[in-house]
Design a protein around this motif. Structure first.
Motif, PDB file in Angstrom:
ATOM      1  N   SER A   1       0.636  -1.033   0.021  1.00  0.00           N
ATOM      2  CA  SER A   1       0.069   0.063   0.012  1.00  0.00           C
ATOM      3  C   SER A   1       0.954   1.300   0.028  1.00  0.00           C
ATOM      4  O   SER A   1       0.521   2.336  -0.799  1.00  0.00           O
ATOM      5  N   ARG A   2       1.897   1.302   0.736  1.00  0.00           N
ATOM      6  CA  ARG A   2       2.934   2.312   0.762  1.00  0.00           C
ATOM      7  C   ARG A   2       3.280   2.637  -0.758  1.00  0.00           C
ATOM      8  O   ARG A   2       3.701   3.710  -0.966  1.00  0.00           O
ATOM      9  N   VAL A   3       3.765   1.752  -1.221  1.00  0.00           N
ATOM     10  CA  VAL A   3       4.566   1.549  -2.779  1.00  0.00           C
ATOM     11  C   VAL A   3       3.541   2.234  -3.546  1.00  0.00           C
ATOM     12  O   VAL A   3       3.763   3.152  -4.535  1.00  0.00           O
ATOM     13  N   GLY A   4       2.314   1.904  -3.412  1.00  0.00           N
ATOM     14  CA  GLY A   4       0.968   2.362  -4.265  1.00  0.00           C
ATOM     15  C   GLY A   4       0.888   3.700  -4.062  1.00  0.00           C
ATOM     16  O   GLY A   4       0.820   4.501  -5.074  1.00  0.00           O
ATOM     17  N   TYR A   5       1.037   4.132  -2.843  1.00  0.00           N
ATOM     18  CA  TYR A   5       0.717   5.564  -2.418  1.00  0.00           C
ATOM     19  C   TYR A   5       1.894   6.412  -2.885  1.00  0.00           C
ATOM     20  O   TYR A   5       1.569   7.419  -3.590  1.00  0.00           O
ATOM     21  N   LEU A   6       3.232   5.997  -2.783  1.00  0.00           N
ATOM     22  CA  LEU A   6       4.342   6.500  -3.371  1.00  0.00           C
ATOM     23  C   LEU A   6       4.531   6.586  -4.910  1.00  0.00           C
ATOM     24  O   LEU A   6       4.571   7.765  -5.484  1.00  0.00           O
ATOM     25  N   HIS A   7       3.988   5.682  -5.461  1.00  0.00           N
ATOM     26  CA  HIS A   7       3.793   5.542  -7.032  1.00  0.00           C
ATOM     27  C   HIS A   7       2.785   6.568  -7.428  1.00  0.00           C
ATOM     28  O   HIS A   7       3.095   7.493  -8.480  1.00  0.00           O
ATOM     29  N   SER A   8       1.703   6.681  -6.820  1.00  0.00           N
ATOM     30  CA  SER A   8       0.693   7.589  -7.279  1.00  0.00           C
ATOM     31  C   SER A   8       1.137   9.244  -6.937  1.00  0.00           C
ATOM     32  O   SER A   8       0.748  10.065  -7.810  1.00  0.00           O
ATOM     33  N   GLU A   9       1.797   9.353  -5.673  1.00  0.00           N
ATOM     34  CA  GLU A   9       2.309  10.495  -5.466  1.00  0.00           C
ATOM     35  C   GLU A   9       3.263  10.996  -6.607  1.00  0.00           C
ATOM     36  O   GLU A   9       3.172  12.157  -6.988  1.00  0.00           O
ATOM     37  N   ILE A  10       4.198   9.973  -7.049  1.00  0.00           N
ATOM     38  CA  ILE A  10       5.269  10.291  -8.063  1.00  0.00           C
ATOM     39  C   ILE A  10       4.615  10.806  -9.291  1.00  0.00           C
ATOM     40  O   ILE A  10       5.003  11.903 -10.042  1.00  0.00           O
ATOM     41  N   ASN A  11       3.513   9.996  -9.534  1.00  0.00           N
ATOM     42  CA  ASN A  11       2.934  10.218 -11.079  1.00  0.00           C
ATOM     43  C   ASN A  11       2.033  11.549 -10.871  1.00  0.00           C
ATOM     44  O   ASN A  11       2.313  12.460 -11.886  1.00  0.00           O
ATOM     45  N   GLU A  12       1.629  11.963  -9.782  1.00  0.00           N
ATOM     46  CA  GLU A  12       1.037  13.154  -9.624  1.00  0.00           C
ATOM     47  C   GLU A  12       2.115  14.365  -9.723  1.00  0.00           C
ATOM     48  O   GLU A  12       1.607  15.554 -10.383  1.00  0.00           O
ATOM     49  N   ARG A  13       2.967  14.302  -9.129  1.00  0.00           N
ATOM     50  CA  ARG A  13       4.174  15.201  -9.189  1.00  0.00           C
ATOM     51  C   ARG A  13       4.897  15.503 -10.612  1.00  0.00           C
ATOM     52  O   ARG A  13       4.779  16.357 -11.066  1.00  0.00           O
ATOM     53  N   LEU A  14       4.778  14.313 -11.180  1.00  0.00           N
ATOM     54  CA  LEU A  14       5.296  14.398 -12.499  1.00  0.00           C
ATOM     55  C   LEU A  14       4.349  14.962 -13.248  1.00  0.00           C
ATOM     56  O   LEU A  14       4.856  15.730 -14.312  1.00  0.00           O
ATOM     57  N   ALA A  15       2.997  14.692 -13.240  1.00  0.00           N
ATOM     58  CA  ALA A  15       2.110  15.612 -14.043  1.00  0.00           C
ATOM     59  C   ALA A  15       2.135  17.047 -13.955  1.00  0.00           C
ATOM     60  O   ALA A  15       1.989  17.777 -14.718  1.00  0.00           O
ATOM     61  N   ARG A  16       2.271  17.478 -12.414  1.00  0.00           N
ATOM     62  CA  ARG A  16       2.154  18.708 -12.020  1.00  0.00           C
ATOM     63  C   ARG A  16       3.588  19.516 -12.817  1.00  0.00           C
ATOM     64  O   ARG A  16       3.512  20.561 -13.356  1.00  0.00           O
ATOM     65  N   LEU A  17       4.725  18.768 -12.649  1.00  0.00           N
ATOM     66  CA  LEU A  17       5.870  19.317 -13.246  1.00  0.00           C
ATOM     67  C   LEU A  17       5.558  19.528 -14.700  1.00  0.00           C
ATOM     68  O   LEU A  17       6.187  20.388 -15.405  1.00  0.00           O
ATOM     69  N   GLU A  18       5.205  18.570 -15.084  1.00  0.00           N
ATOM     70  CA  GLU A  18       5.010  18.499 -16.996  1.00  0.00           C
ATOM     71  C   GLU A  18       4.111  19.932 -17.435  1.00  0.00           C
ATOM     72  O   GLU A  18       4.415  20.516 -18.212  1.00  0.00           O
ATOM     73  N   ALA A  19       2.841  20.014 -16.309  1.00  0.00           N
ATOM     74  CA  ALA A  19       2.091  21.163 -16.817  1.00  0.00           C
ATOM     75  C   ALA A  19       2.908  22.361 -16.257  1.00  0.00           C
ATOM     76  O   ALA A  19       2.597  23.249 -17.068  1.00  0.00           O
ATOM     77  N   GLU A  20       3.864  22.515 -15.329  1.00  0.00           N
ATOM     78  CA  GLU A  20       4.393  23.564 -15.029  1.00  0.00           C
ATOM     79  C   GLU A  20       5.252  24.107 -16.206  1.00  0.00           C
ATOM     80  O   GLU A  20       5.417  25.279 -16.848  1.00  0.00           O
ATOM     81  N   THR A  21       5.790  22.995 -16.685  1.00  0.00           N
ATOM     82  CA  THR A  21       6.979  23.091 -17.884  1.00  0.00           C
ATOM     83  C   THR A  21       6.269  23.624 -19.083  1.00  0.00           C
ATOM     84  O   THR A  21       6.765  24.657 -19.787  1.00  0.00           O
ATOM     85  N   GLU A  22       5.105  23.251 -19.250  1.00  0.00           N
ATOM     86  CA  GLU A  22       4.300  23.603 -20.632  1.00  0.00           C
ATOM     87  C   GLU A  22       3.702  24.872 -20.341  1.00  0.00           C
ATOM     88  O   GLU A  22       3.737  25.689 -21.314  1.00  0.00           O
ATOM     89  N   GLN A  23       3.256  25.355 -19.285  1.00  0.00           N
ATOM     90  CA  GLN A  23       2.767  26.540 -18.859  1.00  0.00           C
ATOM     91  C   GLN A  23       4.123  27.565 -19.135  1.00  0.00           C
ATOM     92  O   GLN A  23       3.674  28.769 -19.588  1.00  0.00           O
ATOM     93  N   LYS A  24       5.169  27.234 -18.687  1.00  0.00           N
ATOM     94  CA  LYS A  24       6.339  28.203 -18.873  1.00  0.00           C
ATOM     95  C   LYS A  24       6.613  28.406 -20.491  1.00  0.00           C
ATOM     96  O   LYS A  24       7.044  29.426 -20.853  1.00  0.00           O
ATOM     97  N   LYS A  25       6.490  27.321 -21.025  1.00  0.00           N
ATOM     98  CA  LYS A  25       6.824  27.296 -22.483  1.00  0.00           C
ATOM     99  C   LYS A  25       5.686  28.495 -23.222  1.00  0.00           C
ATOM    100  O   LYS A  25       6.003  29.084 -24.067  1.00  0.00           O
ATOM    101  N   LEU A  26       4.403  28.322 -22.892  1.00  0.00           N
ATOM    102  CA  LEU A  26       3.294  28.824 -23.358  1.00  0.00           C
ATOM    103  C   LEU A  26       3.690  30.480 -23.071  1.00  0.00           C
ATOM    104  O   LEU A  26       3.374  31.111 -23.733  1.00  0.00           O
ATOM    105  N   GLU A  27       3.991  30.570 -21.567  1.00  0.00           N
ATOM    106  CA  GLU A  27       4.125  31.923 -21.094  1.00  0.00           C
ATOM    107  C   GLU A  27       5.276  32.560 -21.970  1.00  0.00           C
ATOM    108  O   GLU A  27       5.068  33.714 -22.490  1.00  0.00           O
ATOM    109  N   LYS A  28       6.326  31.791 -22.418  1.00  0.00           N
ATOM    110  CA  LYS A  28       7.423  32.347 -23.067  1.00  0.00           C
ATOM    111  C   LYS A  28       7.196  32.574 -24.580  1.00  0.00           C
ATOM    112  O   LYS A  28       7.507  33.700 -25.052  1.00  0.00           O
ATOM    113  N   MET A  29       6.355  31.713 -25.152  1.00  0.00           N
ATOM    114  CA  MET A  29       5.820  32.053 -26.470  1.00  0.00           C
ATOM    115  C   MET A  29       4.707  33.164 -26.438  1.00  0.00           C
ATOM    116  O   MET A  29       4.734  34.040 -27.419  1.00  0.00           O
ATOM    117  N   LEU A  30       4.082  33.587 -25.445  1.00  0.00           N
ATOM    118  CA  LEU A  30       3.438  34.562 -25.383  1.00  0.00           C
ATOM    119  C   LEU A  30       4.044  35.891 -25.286  1.00  0.00           C
ATOM    120  O   LEU A  30       3.669  36.832 -26.000  1.00  0.00           O
TER     121      LEU A  30
END
Length: 135
Positions: free
Chosen positions: A91-120
Motif C-alpha cells: 500500500s505504501r508503494v502504491g501511495y508513493l507511486h501515485s504521488e510520483i505520478n501526480e508530481r510528474l504530471a504537475r511538473l509537466e504542466a508547469e513546464t508546458e505553462q512556462k513554454k506557453l508564457e515564453k511564447m506569449l
C-alpha cells in the motif's frame, strides 16, 4: 565371343565406379535417416517422461495444498506479521507511486505553462514591433 576392347573395358569400369559411388551414397543416407528416426523416438520418450514427471509434481503439490501442515502458533503469528507487513509495504508503494505520478504530471504542466508564457511574451514583442512599424 568377342573380347572387349580397351575403350569398352574403360566404359564398364567407369560405370562400375559410378554405381559403387551411388551405392555408397545411398547406404550413407539410409544410415543417417535411420539414426535420425532413432533420435526422434528417443526425444519423444524423454518428452513423455518429462510430462509424467510434471504431472507427478503437480499431483504432489495439490496433495500438499489439500493437506496443509499445521504450523505452531509462533510460526502462524510470524507468518501473519509477514503478510501484514507485506500488505503495508504494497500500500505504501502504491501511495508513493501515485504521488510520483501526480508530481510528474504537475511538473509537466508547469513546464508546458512556462513554454506557453515564453511564447506569449515573444508574440507580444513581435506584435509591439509590428505596431511600431505600422506607425
Amino acid at each position: 565371343m568377342d573380347i572387349p576392347t580397351i575403350p569398352d573395358q574403360m566404359f564398364l569400369l567407369i560405370i562400375l565406379v559410378i554405381v559403387a559411388i551411388v551405392l555408397i551414397i545411398i547406404v550413407a543416407q539410409w544410415r543417417s535417416v535411420a539414426k535420425s528416426k532413432n533420435e526422434i523416438i528417443l526425444l519423444e520418450k524423454e518428452i513423455e517422461l518429462k510430462k509424467m514427471s510434471m504431472v507427478e509434481k503437480d499431483i504432489e503439490s495439490k496433495r500438499l495444498m489439500d493437506n496443509p501442515i499445521p504450523l505452531p502458533q509462533e510460526q502462524q503469528d510470524s507468518l501473519s506479521a509477514i503478510r501484514q507487513s507485506t500488505t503495508e509495504a504494497r500500500s505504501r508503494v502504491g501511495y508513493l507511486h501515485s504521488e510520483i505520478n501526480e508530481r510528474l504530471a504537475r511538473l509537466e504542466a508547469e513546464t508546458e505553462q512556462k513554454k506557453l508564457e515564453k511564447m506569449l511574451m515573444e508574440i507580444e514583442k513581435k506584435e509591439a514591433k509590428l505596431r511600431k512599424m505600422d506607425k
